[in-house]
Design a protein around this motif. Structure first.
Motif, PDB file in Angstrom:
ATOM      1  N   UNK A  50     126.111 -23.846  -3.390  1.00 27.57           N
ATOM      2  CA  UNK A  50     125.847 -25.289  -3.394  1.00 27.57           C
ATOM      3  C   UNK A  50     127.142 -26.078  -3.475  1.00 27.57           C
ATOM      4  N   UNK A  51     128.083 -25.618  -4.305  1.00 31.73           N
ATOM      5  CA  UNK A  51     129.387 -26.288  -4.363  1.00 31.73           C
ATOM      6  C   UNK A  51     130.123 -26.178  -3.028  1.00 31.73           C
ATOM      7  N   UNK A  52     130.021 -25.016  -2.408  1.00 34.86           N
ATOM      8  CA  UNK A  52     130.687 -24.849  -1.109  1.00 34.86           C
ATOM      9  C   UNK A  52     130.094 -25.790  -0.067  1.00 34.86           C
ATOM     10  N   UNK A  53     128.774 -25.910  -0.043  1.00 34.27           N
ATOM     11  CA  UNK A  53     128.135 -26.821   0.907  1.00 34.27           C
ATOM     12  C   UNK A  53     128.467 -28.279   0.588  1.00 34.27           C
ATOM     13  N   UNK A  54     128.603 -28.596  -0.722  1.00 36.21           N
ATOM     14  CA  UNK A  54     128.932 -29.972  -1.103  1.00 36.21           C
ATOM     15  C   UNK A  54     130.308 -30.370  -0.568  1.00 36.21           C
ATOM     16  N   UNK A  55     131.285 -29.475  -0.706  1.00 33.89           N
ATOM     17  CA  UNK A  55     132.637 -29.802  -0.251  1.00 33.89           C
ATOM     18  C   UNK A  55     132.833 -29.500   1.233  1.00 33.89           C
ATOM     19  N   UNK A  56     131.865 -28.839   1.867  1.00 41.47           N
ATOM     20  CA  UNK A  56     131.990 -28.576   3.303  1.00 41.47           C
ATOM     21  C   UNK A  56     131.847 -29.855   4.112  1.00 41.47           C
ATOM     22  N   UNK A  57     131.105 -30.825   3.588  1.00 40.11           N
ATOM     23  CA  UNK A  57     130.950 -32.129   4.243  1.00 40.11           C
ATOM     24  C   UNK A  57     131.464 -33.209   3.282  1.00 40.11           C
ATOM     25  N   UNK A  58     132.772 -33.360   3.157  1.00 37.84           N
ATOM     26  CA  UNK A  58     133.316 -34.238   2.105  1.00 37.84           C
ATOM     27  C   UNK A  58     132.944 -35.703   2.273  1.00 37.84           C
ATOM     28  N   UNK A  59     132.904 -36.192   3.494  1.00 41.44           N
ATOM     29  CA  UNK A  59     132.619 -37.613   3.695  1.00 41.44           C
ATOM     30  C   UNK A  59     131.179 -37.943   3.314  1.00 41.44           C
TER      31      UNK A  59
END
Length: 338
Positions: A50-59
């Protein structure tokens, strides 16, 4: 020959080798500790994902977290402003007091005896005597009319006794004290200074209720933002959810990643809200300190401390979790393999 004949006379069944009966597949049983460890491992894996997906789309993630932060920062700023306001007025004389204006013809010995009697009254916590000269000096300093008062032939101000009651919340008892003081021969006028304290209390209570109402409305807004965001995540992963359910994945198993996503959005939104409050306090602390110093005060703003930090992040994370639970519970039931 004898040996050969003995072998031939043996039963035919003796030539068949007996093999142990196969037991087939063995059912393995997992213990409670294994299940618990597997559950923890899956939670850790889902949290990292979930953290990886959160930072995968930073904008996109930053925009959603910023919307949550603004919604949380508004009631938190109002609450912080009320706390600073209460701290600013804490140094004022916020307790109601009774001003007894004495008769100008009263003798000093009679006034001292009257003040001693009031000090012995259990309903009176404190008695302060202000002489006519001290009252005139205080009036000159507060009004700035010292030059005009110099030309007066006599001091127009009477002596005053300032009384602080013990019970400041019982208005009926305060009124009885005022009535008894007005009947005394030395009393010329009695004033109960209670109205401004009541107004201040009512204004503070009004601000607290407004802050609570605004917090509830904006908390609902945060939940709706998270619900809409998680709904989009679910729709984008519809095929993956179908495959997981085809191989036996339960709704709880499928729902878990989205719950962690809601926690991420809420926690980062709360962190941004705390940063916005801290930035606002740093921006305003300089002008407010300069304004207070011009009035001879050393008052300074108090920023959002550790309690605000924990409260905003924890509260926002719970709101994000609730929004994700509502969204996943509704939309995952609609995705079923045909």
């Amino acid at each position: 020959m004898k040996h050969t004949q003995s072998r031939a006379q043996r039963p035919a069944s003796s030539g068949i080798e007996k093999r142990p009966r196969s037991s087939g597949a063995v059912a393995a049983r997992t213990g409670i500790s294994d299940r618990w460890q597997s559950w923890l491992d899956h939670h850790r894996q889902v949290a990292r994902e979930s953290l990886r997906r959160f930072f995968a789309t930073p904008m996109a993630s930053a925009m959603t977290a910023l919307v949550i932060a603004i919604a949380l920062a508004l009631p938190a700023a109002l609450q912080l402003g009320l706390a600073n306001f209460q701290r600013a007025v804490a140094g004022w004389d916020g307790q109601p007091q009774i001003s007894v204006f004495l008769n100008k013809r009263a003798q000093k010995t009679a006034v001292d005896s009257f003040a001693a009697k009031l000090r012995s009254d259990p309903a009176i916590a404190e008695v302060t005597y202000i002489s006519p000269e001290a009252a005139l000096a205080e009036f000159e300093q507060a009004s700035g009319l010292g030059d005009l008062l110099v030309g007066l032939d006599a001091n127009p101000l009477p002596a005053v006794l300032l009384l602080r009651p013990r019970d400041t919340h019982n208005s009926e008892k305060l009124q009885r004290i005022v009535d008894n003081l007005q009947e005394h021969a030395l009393s010329d006028s009695v004033v109960l200074d209670l109205a401004w304290v009541q107004r201040l209390t009512q204004l503070t209570e009004l601000g607290q209720r407004m802050s609570a109402g605004l917090a509830l409305l904006l908390a609902l807004g945060v939940i709706l933002v998270v619900v809409n965001t998680i709904r989009l995540h679910i729709e984008s992963r519809r095929e993956e959810i179908l495959v997981v359910k085809l191989v036996g994945g339960t709704n709880a198993f499928v729902r878990r990643p989205f719950l962690y996503s809601g926690l991420c959005y809420g926690a980062f939104g709360g962190l941004l809200a705390w940063a916005l409050l801290l930035g606002a306090v740093l921006l305003l602390s300089g002008p407010i300190s300069g304004l207070s110093s011009s009035y001879g005060s050393n008052y300074s703003l108090v920023g959002p401390g550790f309690s605000y930090f924990v409260g905003l992040i924890g509260g926002a994370a719970l709101l994000g979790l609730l929004g994700a639970w509502l969204a996943a519970g509704r939309h995952l039931r609609e995705i079923e393999p045909s």
